[in-house]
Design an enzyme around this catalytic site. Structure first.
Site, PDB file in Angstrom:
ATOM      1  N   SER A   9       0.912  -1.188   0.227  1.00 39.18           N
ATOM      2  CA  SER A   9      -0.052  -0.059   0.145  1.00 39.18           C
ATOM      3  C   SER A   9       0.997   1.344  -0.030  1.00 39.18           C
ATOM      4  O   SER A   9       1.671   1.327   0.957  1.00 39.18           O
ATOM      5  CB  SER A   9      -0.755  -0.149   0.960  1.00 39.18           C
ATOM      6  N   HIS A  33      -1.056  -1.179  -4.510  1.00 36.64           N
ATOM      7  CA  HIS A  33      -2.339  -0.910  -3.816  1.00 36.64           C
ATOM      8  C   HIS A  33      -2.667   0.575  -3.519  1.00 36.64           C
ATOM      9  O   HIS A  33      -1.786   1.123  -2.860  1.00 36.64           O
ATOM     10  CB  HIS A  33      -2.692  -1.643  -2.832  1.00 36.64           C
ATOM     11  N   ASP A  35      -4.812   3.500  -1.828  1.00 39.76           N
ATOM     12  CA  ASP A  35      -5.837   3.699  -0.848  1.00 39.76           C
ATOM     13  C   ASP A  35      -6.361   5.225  -1.117  1.00 39.76           C
ATOM     14  O   ASP A  35      -5.868   6.279  -0.749  1.00 39.76           O
ATOM     15  CB  ASP A  35      -5.327   3.840   0.672  1.00 39.76           C
ATOM     16  N   MET A  37      -9.158   8.093   0.101  1.00 39.93           N
ATOM     17  CA  MET A  37     -10.055   8.402   1.263  1.00 39.93           C
ATOM     18  C   MET A  37     -10.517   9.632   1.021  1.00 39.93           C
ATOM     19  O   MET A  37      -9.651  10.620   0.669  1.00 39.93           O
ATOM     20  CB  MET A  37      -9.250   8.302   2.419  1.00 39.93           C
ATOM     21  N   HIS A  66      -8.293   1.245  -4.115  1.00 35.16           N
ATOM     22  CA  HIS A  66      -9.200   1.016  -3.076  1.00 35.16           C
ATOM     23  C   HIS A  66     -10.076   1.999  -2.693  1.00 35.16           C
ATOM     24  O   HIS A  66      -9.214   2.974  -2.100  1.00 35.16           O
ATOM     25  CB  HIS A  66      -8.533   0.278  -1.846  1.00 35.16           C
ATOM     26  N   MET A  68     -12.243   4.171  -0.769  1.00 32.17           N
ATOM     27  CA  MET A  68     -12.907   4.587   0.553  1.00 32.17           C
ATOM     28  C   MET A  68     -13.578   5.836   0.522  1.00 32.17           C
ATOM     29  O   MET A  68     -13.313   6.727   1.357  1.00 32.17           O
ATOM     30  CB  MET A  68     -11.863   4.349   1.637  1.00 32.17           C
ATOM     31  N   MET A 137     -11.585  -5.999   4.834  1.00 31.41           N
ATOM     32  CA  MET A 137     -10.910  -5.022   5.905  1.00 31.41           C
ATOM     33  C   MET A 137     -10.792  -5.885   7.170  1.00 31.41           C
ATOM     34  O   MET A 137     -11.481  -6.407   7.716  1.00 31.41           O
ATOM     35  CB  MET A 137     -11.575  -3.817   6.128  1.00 31.41           C
ATOM     36  N   GLY A 142      -9.066   3.753   7.074  1.00 29.94           N
ATOM     37  CA  GLY A 142      -8.889   5.077   7.267  1.00 29.94           C
ATOM     38  C   GLY A 142      -7.271   5.322   7.506  1.00 29.94           C
ATOM     39  O   GLY A 142      -6.797   6.546   7.287  1.00 29.94           O
ATOM     40  N   PHE A 143      -6.678   4.575   8.190  1.00 29.01           N
ATOM     41  CA  PHE A 143      -5.251   4.637   8.471  1.00 29.01           C
ATOM     42  C   PHE A 143      -4.525   3.286   8.171  1.00 29.01           C
ATOM     43  O   PHE A 143      -4.965   2.365   8.333  1.00 29.01           O
ATOM     44  CB  PHE A 143      -5.439   5.039  10.102  1.00 29.01           C
ATOM     45  N   ASP A 175      -6.833  -7.025   3.888  1.00 27.27           N
ATOM     46  CA  ASP A 175      -6.157  -5.639   3.917  1.00 27.27           C
ATOM     47  C   ASP A 175      -6.276  -5.041   5.225  1.00 27.27           C
ATOM     48  O   ASP A 175      -7.493  -4.660   5.977  1.00 27.27           O
ATOM     49  CB  ASP A 175      -6.932  -4.532   2.951  1.00 27.27           C
ATOM     50  N   GLY A 177      -3.209  -4.357   8.605  1.00 24.87           N
ATOM     51  CA  GLY A 177      -2.261  -5.064   9.685  1.00 24.87           C
ATOM     52  C   GLY A 177      -1.617  -6.413   9.347  1.00 24.87           C
ATOM     53  O   GLY A 177      -1.323  -7.237  10.245  1.00 24.87           O
ATOM     54  N   SER A 198       2.485  -1.044   6.407  1.00 26.57           N
ATOM     55  CA  SER A 198       3.676  -0.626   7.236  1.00 26.57           C
ATOM     56  C   SER A 198       4.423  -1.858   7.568  1.00 26.57           C
ATOM     57  O   SER A 198       5.816  -1.689   7.459  1.00 26.57           O
ATOM     58  CB  SER A 198       3.102  -0.144   8.545  1.00 26.57           C
TER      59      SER A 198
HETATM   60  C1  DX5 Z   1      -6.498   1.207   5.453  1.00 28.97           C
HETATM   61  C2  DX5 Z   1      -6.296   0.798   4.115  1.00 28.97           C
HETATM   62  C3  DX5 Z   1      -5.088  -0.056   4.198  1.00 28.97           C
HETATM   63  C4  DX5 Z   1      -3.724   0.151   4.767  1.00 28.97           C
HETATM   64  C5  DX5 Z   1      -2.840  -0.966   5.211  1.00 28.97           C
HETATM   65  O1  DX5 Z   1      -7.654   1.714   5.441  1.00 28.97           O
HETATM   66  O2  DX5 Z   1      -6.894   0.463   3.378  1.00 28.97           O
HETATM   67  O3  DX5 Z   1      -4.562  -0.595   2.767  1.00 28.97           O
HETATM   68  O4  DX5 Z   1      -2.961   1.427   4.059  1.00 28.97           O
HETATM   69  O5  DX5 Z   1      -1.740  -0.661   5.983  1.00 28.97           O
HETATM   70  P1  DX5 Z   1      -1.103  -1.517   7.036  1.00 28.97           P
HETATM   71  O6  DX5 Z   1      -0.742  -2.499   6.144  1.00 28.97           O
HETATM   72  O7  DX5 Z   1      -0.110  -0.656   7.444  1.00 28.97           O
HETATM   73  O8  DX5 Z   1      -2.158  -1.757   7.977  1.00 28.97           O
HETATM   74 ZN    ZN Z   2      -6.475  -0.529   1.445  1.00 29.47          ZN
END
Ligand code: DX5
Ligand code: ZN
Length: 218
Positions: A9, A33, A35, A37, A66, A68, A137, A142-143, A175, A177, A198
């Site tokens: 990501s 990927h 994200d 938002m 993705h 959101m 998810m 969001g983060f 997706d 953690g 991360s």
């Molecule tokens: C969260 C995103 C994820 C996120 C994954 O809203 O959709 O794609 O960036 O990041 P990690 O792998 O750090 O959870």
């Molecule tokens: Zn994502």
């Protein structure tokens, strides 16, 4: 036996040096990927069109978005023009999900349905028949950098059974953690693709981490 597809990501990349990070991902990952938002569907704003174009300029592997965001259909044509391969929209953000999924497919892109952690997979029994993939998810969207929610593993297993009986070609993407400590559990439950933010970008050796996440497992 299967190789897990890994989708780093960009949210966790270095935005001061996107060219370097995209090229690093190109060299060993399977998908990029993105994200997206909007600060409405999720409590955060990430990035939009100019950044997406900067990324696709350097991408040599498939790119997925993705979304959101509310009213995701506003952006499908632009994303096709930028060369995106797949788009996922949230079940919770789309009142006319069947129409939205078909709009993505009609533009020649793969269409995914994303679900928040609390959304039960049984709600997907029908849409699975037309979706190319389900994005599960495993954190609240969001983060980046949040911890994997343990109850998601059972949901992946139940979703896998539902897919086997309704549309075996539909893939499961997980997706949030995902890291080296939980990848086996996630893949053994039925994931085909994992997103990793991360755990890849905070790693001392991101390419090595990507390869470890891809490893073939029983
Ligand atoms: C969260 C995103 C994820 C996120 C994954 O809203 O959709 O794609 O960036 O990041 P990690 O792998 O750090 O959870
Ligand atoms: Zn994502």
């Amino acid at each position: 036996m299967k190789k897990t597809q890994v989708a780093p990501s960009i949210l966790s990349a270095n935005f001061g040096n996107l060219e370097r990070d995209v090229k690093m991902i190109n060299s060993c990952a399977d998908i990029i990927h993105l994200d997206i938002m909007d600060g409405v569907f999720v409590p955060n704003i990430s990035y939009g069109t100019p950044v997406i174009q900067a990324i696709t300029k350097y991408a040599t592997i498939p790119v997925e978005a993705h979304l959101m965001i509310v009213e995701p259909q506003k952006f499908f044509k632009d994303y096709k023009k930028f060369g995106l391969d797949s788009i996922s929209v949230h079940y919770e953000a789309c009142t006319h999900l069947d129409r939205t999924i078909n709009q993505i497919k009609e533009l020649g892109m793969k269409a995914g349905v994303a679900i928040n952690p609390h959304t039960n997979e049984s709600l997907l029994t029908d849409i699975i028949k037309v979706a190319d993939y389900i994005l599960v998810m495993s954190v609240n969207p969001g983060f980046g950098g949040q911890s994997y929610i343990p109850y998601i593993t059972q949901k992946i297993s139940r979703l896998k059974s539902l897919i086997n009986s309704n549309n075996p070609s539909c893939l499961i993407e997980v997706d949030g953690g995902v890291c080296l400590d939980n990848i086996n559990e996630i893949v053994n439950a039925g994931a085909d693709i994992v997103v990793a933010g991360s755990s890849v970008f905070n790693s001392e050796e991101p390419q090595k981490t990507i390869k470890q996440l891809q490893l073939i497992r029983d």
